[in-house]
Design a protein around this motif. Sequence first.
Motif, PDB file in Angstrom:
ATOM      1  N   ARG A 112     -60.594  -5.963   8.693  1.00 48.20           N
ATOM      2  CA  ARG A 112     -59.904  -7.057   9.624  1.00 48.20           C
ATOM      3  C   ARG A 112     -60.608  -6.870  11.141  1.00 48.20           C
ATOM      4  N   TRP A 113     -60.905  -5.691  11.536  1.00 49.12           N
ATOM      5  CA  TRP A 113     -61.171  -5.302  12.889  1.00 49.12           C
ATOM      6  C   TRP A 113     -62.629  -6.021  13.308  1.00 49.12           C
ATOM      7  N   LEU A 114     -63.437  -5.564  12.150  1.00 42.38           N
ATOM      8  CA  LEU A 114     -64.664  -6.030  12.115  1.00 42.38           C
ATOM      9  C   LEU A 114     -64.902  -7.708  11.888  1.00 42.38           C
ATOM     10  N   SER A 166     -64.780  -9.412   7.000  1.00 37.24           N
ATOM     11  CA  SER A 166     -63.591  -8.583   7.177  1.00 37.24           C
ATOM     12  C   SER A 166     -63.258  -7.949   5.687  1.00 37.24           C
ATOM     13  N   ALA A 209     -62.681  -9.882  13.005  1.00 39.68           N
ATOM     14  CA  ALA A 209     -62.090 -10.169  14.492  1.00 39.68           C
ATOM     15  C   ALA A 209     -63.428 -10.036  15.477  1.00 39.68           C
ATOM     16  N   TRP A 210     -64.017  -9.140  15.415  1.00 42.68           N
ATOM     17  CA  TRP A 210     -65.203  -8.677  16.503  1.00 42.68           C
ATOM     18  C   TRP A 210     -66.340  -9.906  15.988  1.00 42.68           C
TER      19      TRP A 210
END
Length: 274
Positions: free
Chosen positions: A169-171, A164, A173-174
């Motif tokens: 943060r999107w990565l 992150s 969460a992925w």
Amino acid sequence: MNRLVRFVILSSTSIILAYLNYLGLEIVGKMSIVICIVSMSPFIIMVLIGIPKVNPHRWFELPDDDVSANTVRWEDSGWLPLVNVWGVLWRPLLNNLFWNLNSFDSGANFSGDTRDPGKNFPRGMFYSVILVVFSYFIPLLIAIGATDNKQSDWVDGYLAVAISEIGGRWLGAWTVFASGISNLALFQAEMSTDALGIMGMAERGMLPKIFATKSPHGTPTYGILLGTLVIVGMSVADFRDIVEMLNFTYAISLLMEYAAFIKLRIAKKEGKFC
């Protein structure tokens, strides 16, 4: 989480996945390929984003003083004492390495369903070893070198935090999502190899003939059922205890495999083992 709720969730998930396994190897194979692509993608993106941010000096920093000894209580150490050398608890480290890198030999159970196994199986094993090692090693190098965190920060699940910081943060969460679904593929592959191994032993007379029974989909019905019952029964145990128990039994099985290999080499020098 309440133990009963945990047991119900794990049991129901295991039964659903076992049923998918029952439906055939083609479903398991296609599902595993899709999951592999989805689960590896965030790490590839993280490596590409993180390479310019890497500080190689961080790879050679020594651990904080006694950080490992302070994070694990003596009474939690299990049967054997923890060995702390250079701030590293070697027993859990080696346990996790062994657990994450084992079961390559289980792939041989698929050889009967492989086209030209004498050629394709060794090639697949060679590429899979390279893929697995690099999928662990390269992302860890980037995550350590591209972040400025202390070793004491690296607890369970911290790789997602590091990712992150590198990619957003999107990565992160992925990555968490990829970690979860990759366990589904691991479950399916392990269930298939174990069930096929049981069926093969039954066909050779080492186990009751009932385990050689195949479903209309060509899968070992009772091998899958037995594996599901064992998994449901073990779902009440602590994960760390399961890892140590599996490593212990797997080490014994490896010793037996090597002993059988040596015996066959001595007894049948011409190389025809069947």
